[in-house]
Design a protein around this motif. Structure first.
Motif, PDB file in Angstrom:
ATOM      1  N   PHE A   1       0.834  -1.203   0.000  1.00  0.00           N
ATOM      2  CA  PHE A   1       0.000   0.000   0.000  1.00  0.00           C
ATOM      3  C   PHE A   1       0.869   1.254   0.000  1.00  0.00           C
ATOM      4  CE2 PHE A   1      -2.478   3.282   2.232  1.00  0.00           C
ATOM      5  CZ  PHE A   1      -3.540   3.379   1.351  1.00  0.00           C
ATOM      6  N   LEU A   2       1.934   1.259   0.791  1.00  0.00           N
ATOM      7  CA  LEU A   2       2.825   2.410   0.861  1.00  0.00           C
ATOM      8  C   LEU A   2       3.490   2.672  -0.494  1.00  0.00           C
ATOM      9  CD1 LEU A   2       4.081   4.607   2.599  1.00  0.00           C
ATOM     10  CD2 LEU A   2       5.856   2.976   3.249  1.00  0.00           C
ATOM     11  N   ASP A   3       3.872   1.609  -1.204  1.00  0.00           N
ATOM     12  CA  ASP A   3       4.466   1.760  -2.535  1.00  0.00           C
ATOM     13  C   ASP A   3       3.484   2.420  -3.497  1.00  0.00           C
ATOM     14  OD1 ASP A   3       6.800   0.570  -1.656  1.00  0.00           O
ATOM     15  OD2 ASP A   3       6.230  -1.426  -2.384  1.00  0.00           O
TER      16      ASP A   3
ATOM     17  N   MET B   1       3.516   5.501 -20.569  1.00  0.00           N
ATOM     18  CA  MET B   1       2.373   4.783 -19.984  1.00  0.00           C
ATOM     19  C   MET B   1       1.529   4.138 -21.081  1.00  0.00           C
ATOM     20  SD  MET B   1       2.299   4.841 -16.638  1.00  0.00           S
ATOM     21  CE  MET B   1       0.591   4.697 -16.108  1.00  0.00           C
ATOM     22  N   ARG B   2       1.334   4.833 -22.198  1.00  0.00           N
ATOM     23  CA  ARG B   2       0.530   4.270 -23.301  1.00  0.00           C
ATOM     24  C   ARG B   2       1.241   3.104 -23.984  1.00  0.00           C
ATOM     25  NH1 ARG B   2      -0.906   9.658 -24.020  1.00  0.00           N
ATOM     26  NH2 ARG B   2       0.778  10.010 -25.502  1.00  0.00           N
ATOM     27  N   ARG B   3       2.558   3.204 -24.118  1.00  0.00           N
ATOM     28  CA  ARG B   3       3.312   2.181 -24.845  1.00  0.00           C
ATOM     29  C   ARG B   3       3.713   0.990 -23.994  1.00  0.00           C
ATOM     30  NH1 ARG B   3       7.436   6.253 -27.477  1.00  0.00           N
ATOM     31  NH2 ARG B   3       7.878   6.278 -25.279  1.00  0.00           N
ATOM     32  N   LYS B   4       3.621   1.103 -22.691  1.00  0.00           N
ATOM     33  CA  LYS B   4       4.058   0.039 -21.785  1.00  0.00           C
ATOM     34  C   LYS B   4       3.233  -1.227 -22.015  1.00  0.00           C
ATOM     35  CE  LYS B   4       6.713  -0.084 -18.436  1.00  0.00           C
ATOM     36  NZ  LYS B   4       8.105  -0.404 -18.688  1.00  0.00           N
TER      37      LYS B   4
ATOM     38  N   TRP C   1      -5.164   5.132 -15.079  1.00  0.00           N
ATOM     39  CA  TRP C   1      -3.904   5.076 -14.342  1.00  0.00           C
ATOM     40  C   TRP C   1      -4.099   4.501 -12.951  1.00  0.00           C
ATOM     41  CZ3 TRP C   1      -1.190  10.373 -15.620  1.00  0.00           C
ATOM     42  CH2 TRP C   1      -0.733  10.327 -16.930  1.00  0.00           C
ATOM     43  N   TYR C   2      -5.250   4.724 -12.341  1.00  0.00           N
ATOM     44  CA  TYR C   2      -5.479   4.179 -11.002  1.00  0.00           C
ATOM     45  C   TYR C   2      -5.406   2.662 -11.020  1.00  0.00           C
ATOM     46  CZ  TYR C   2     -10.273   2.917 -12.279  1.00  0.00           C
ATOM     47  OH  TYR C   2     -11.372   2.354 -12.880  1.00  0.00           O
TER      48      TYR C   2
ATOM     49  N   MET D   1      -2.515  -2.274  -9.733  1.00  0.00           N
ATOM     50  CA  MET D   1      -2.166  -3.627 -10.163  1.00  0.00           C
ATOM     51  C   MET D   1      -0.694  -3.804 -10.547  1.00  0.00           C
ATOM     52  SD  MET D   1      -5.105  -5.047  -9.806  1.00  0.00           S
ATOM     53  CE  MET D   1      -5.020  -6.598 -10.675  1.00  0.00           C
ATOM     54  N   GLN D   2      -0.069  -2.751 -11.054  1.00  0.00           N
ATOM     55  CA  GLN D   2       1.292  -2.861 -11.585  1.00  0.00           C
ATOM     56  C   GLN D   2       2.157  -1.686 -11.138  1.00  0.00           C
ATOM     57  OE1 GLN D   2       2.505  -5.373 -13.286  1.00  0.00           O
ATOM     58  NE2 GLN D   2       0.642  -6.505 -13.681  1.00  0.00           N
ATOM     59  N   THR D   3       2.208  -1.432  -9.842  1.00  0.00           N
ATOM     60  CA  THR D   3       2.968  -0.301  -9.309  1.00  0.00           C
ATOM     61  C   THR D   3       4.418  -0.272  -9.805  1.00  0.00           C
ATOM     62  OG1 THR D   3       1.570  -0.334  -7.339  1.00  0.00           O
ATOM     63  CG2 THR D   3       3.603   0.942  -7.200  1.00  0.00           C
ATOM     64  N   PRO D   4       5.133  -1.402  -9.825  1.00  0.00           N
ATOM     65  CA  PRO D   4       6.532  -1.360 -10.300  1.00  0.00           C
ATOM     66  C   PRO D   4       6.662  -0.882 -11.745  1.00  0.00           C
ATOM     67  CG  PRO D   4       6.128  -3.405  -9.109  1.00  0.00           C
ATOM     68  CD  PRO D   4       4.796  -2.727  -9.289  1.00  0.00           C
ATOM     69  N   LEU D   5       5.699  -1.212 -12.602  1.00  0.00           N
ATOM     70  CA  LEU D   5       5.759  -0.771 -13.993  1.00  0.00           C
ATOM     71  C   LEU D   5       5.525   0.735 -14.115  1.00  0.00           C
ATOM     72  CD1 LEU D   5       3.911  -3.664 -15.874  1.00  0.00           C
ATOM     73  CD2 LEU D   5       6.367  -3.278 -15.640  1.00  0.00           C
TER      74      LEU D   5
END
Length: 80
Positions: free
Chosen positions: A2-4, A32-35, A59-60, A65-69
């Motif tokens: 959650f903190l991340d 973000m669009r191309r990822k 984006w939310y 779901m994919q915070t590291p990305l």
């Protein structure tokens, strides 16, 4: 975890704030669009709606779901 997510979201908020670097906004949005958000193993059900997390409206979902990305996209352009 959650903190991340909170840290990631705050980095985006800072980027779009009056203190953020305007020149980094467009490169961030492009990344973000191309990822690539889904793996080959992930599929969408026939009756399901496919969502593109790279679009600003979703984006939310990407943060959740994919915070590291998302962090990777921010790091690539040098957002603190």
């Amino acid at each position: 975890m959650f903190l991340d997510r909170i840290k990631c979201a705050l980095r985006i908020v800072y980027l779009y704030s009056s203190e953020g670097d305007i020149s980094k906004r467009e490169p961030f949005e492009d990344r973000m669009r191309r990822k690539r958000w889904r793996t080959q193993a992930e599929t969408v059900r026939a009756e399901g709606r496919q969502i593109q997390p790279g679009l600003r409206d979703y984006w939310y979902i990407a943060i959740r779901m994919q915070t590291p990305l998302v962090d990777e996209c921010l790091n690539d352009i040098g957002v603190l």
